[in-house]
Scaffold this active site. Sequence first.
Site, PDB file in Angstrom:
ATOM      1  CB  CYS A  26      48.037   7.948  20.702  1.00 50.05           C
ATOM      2  SG  CYS A  26      48.652   9.427  21.348  1.00 50.05           S
TER       3      CYS A  26
ATOM      4  CE  LYS B  85      40.728   3.549  22.858  1.00 51.69           C
ATOM      5  NZ  LYS B  85      41.040   4.658  21.997  1.00 51.69           N
TER       6      LYS B  85
END
Length: 407
Positions: A155, A194
Site C-alpha cells: 500500500c 503482498k
Amino acid sequence: MMSLTHPDIDYSNKVILAPMVRIGTLPMRLCALDYGAGKLITSIIIIIIIIIIIIIIIIIIIKTRIYNLINMFLFKDLVWSEELVDKRIIGSVRQYNHATGAIEYYKGKSLTFSTCDAEKGKVILQLGTADADLALQAALTLKEDVAAVDVNCGCPKKFSIQGGMGAALLSNPDNLQKILTKLVEHSGMPVTCKIRLLESKEKTLELVRMIVSTGVKALTVHCRTKEQRSTEKANWEMLRDIVDTVKSIRDIPVVANGDVIQWSDIAKVKKITHADSVMIARGAQWNPSAFRKEGLLPFETVVRAYIKKTIDFDNLFQNTKYVLLSMNTEDTVHTRSELYTSVQRSKSMRTICELFDLVDYYEEVVAKQKAKLEEAERAKQQSDEGKRNREDDIGATEPIEKKSKLN
C-alpha cells in the site's frame, strides 16, 4: 506450523479478489465468491492432472491424517479482506449477529471485521502492520474466523507509509523479516505476503529471496513500484524473473496482480509471467462478475446483487454508498448519469433501494431480521430466567444441608 483448525491452503491456479480498502468488505467478498473468485483456472490438461492427483490423494488418505489432507488439497475459493491495521483489530470483541447470521468483531461501537459461514475457510486477513508483536496479536484476535493472514507490503498511501506499514516495509526488510517470521512460527495459520516492485531488478529479487526464506506459503506481486499508479502499465515482464527466483528457492505459488481486469486477461498474464495465480482489483471493483469465465454481466445485474448482499448483512450505509460510487466508474456515461448523482445524494439504505427497485426486497429482509432479533431476545430472557430459578433453588437448599450437617 499449521493446525487442525488452519490447514495449508492451495494458492495455485486461482483467480483471487484483491485486498481493497473500504471495497473488500463482506458484501463485495460474497459477490466475488458467487461470481467465481478463487475458482480453479481449468483446461483439459489441468482436469487430467486433477484426476491423477485425486487418485493419489485417495491412496494417501488411507494411510495418513485425513483431515489436514482433505483441507489442504480441496480447491477452495479465496478472497482477501480489505486491509485491517493491527491496532484497529487488537481489542476487538467477537459477537454473533442474530439478525443476519454474521460473525462481527467490534471495538467499542466501531465494526472492525465481519464474516459469515459462506466464506468460512476462504477469507484471508490482509494485515497492515509495522510491528511483529502487534501483528501476531492482531492475527490471533481474528484467527477463529479467517483462513490465513497476508502481510500488506504494497500500500503506497500516506497513512500507511507514515506508520511504517504497507510499502514502507519494502525499504525496511529487517522489520519485514521479523514480522513474517513471527507470524509463520506462532500464528498457527498459513502466512503470505503482498509486495510491489522496487526501483531495480536486483533489489526486488533480493527482497523476494528474504521473504521466501521466512516460510511464507505464497507471494503476491503487484507489478508496479510504490510510486506508480494504476494509470501506468504494470510490468508483467519483471514478474517472470521473480517467479524463477522464487521457484529456485522453494516451490510456492506466485500470484500476479496489476492490470488483470477480467477473466480474459488471465491467459495472457500467465503466459508472460509464469505466475501460478492471478489477483483482480480494479476490475472486481468496477464489476465483481470479472471472475466469470463466461464474461462480464451487465452493471444493472451485478449492482442489484451487491445491494441485496448489503441488505442481507445490514452493511453500514456509508460503506455501501462508497462501494456503489466506486463501481462501473470506468464508464463515464454512468458517472455522469442521473442515477450516479442520485446515489451521491442518497442518505439512507431505503433511498438506495428506491433507486434500484429493491424496496420490496429491503422491507421483506428487514422484517425477517427484526423477527429474528425478537426471537433471540425472548430466548435470552427465558435462559436468564431459568438461570435465576436454578440459583434460587440452590440457595433454598443450602440452609437445609447446613442444618443437617450440624445435627
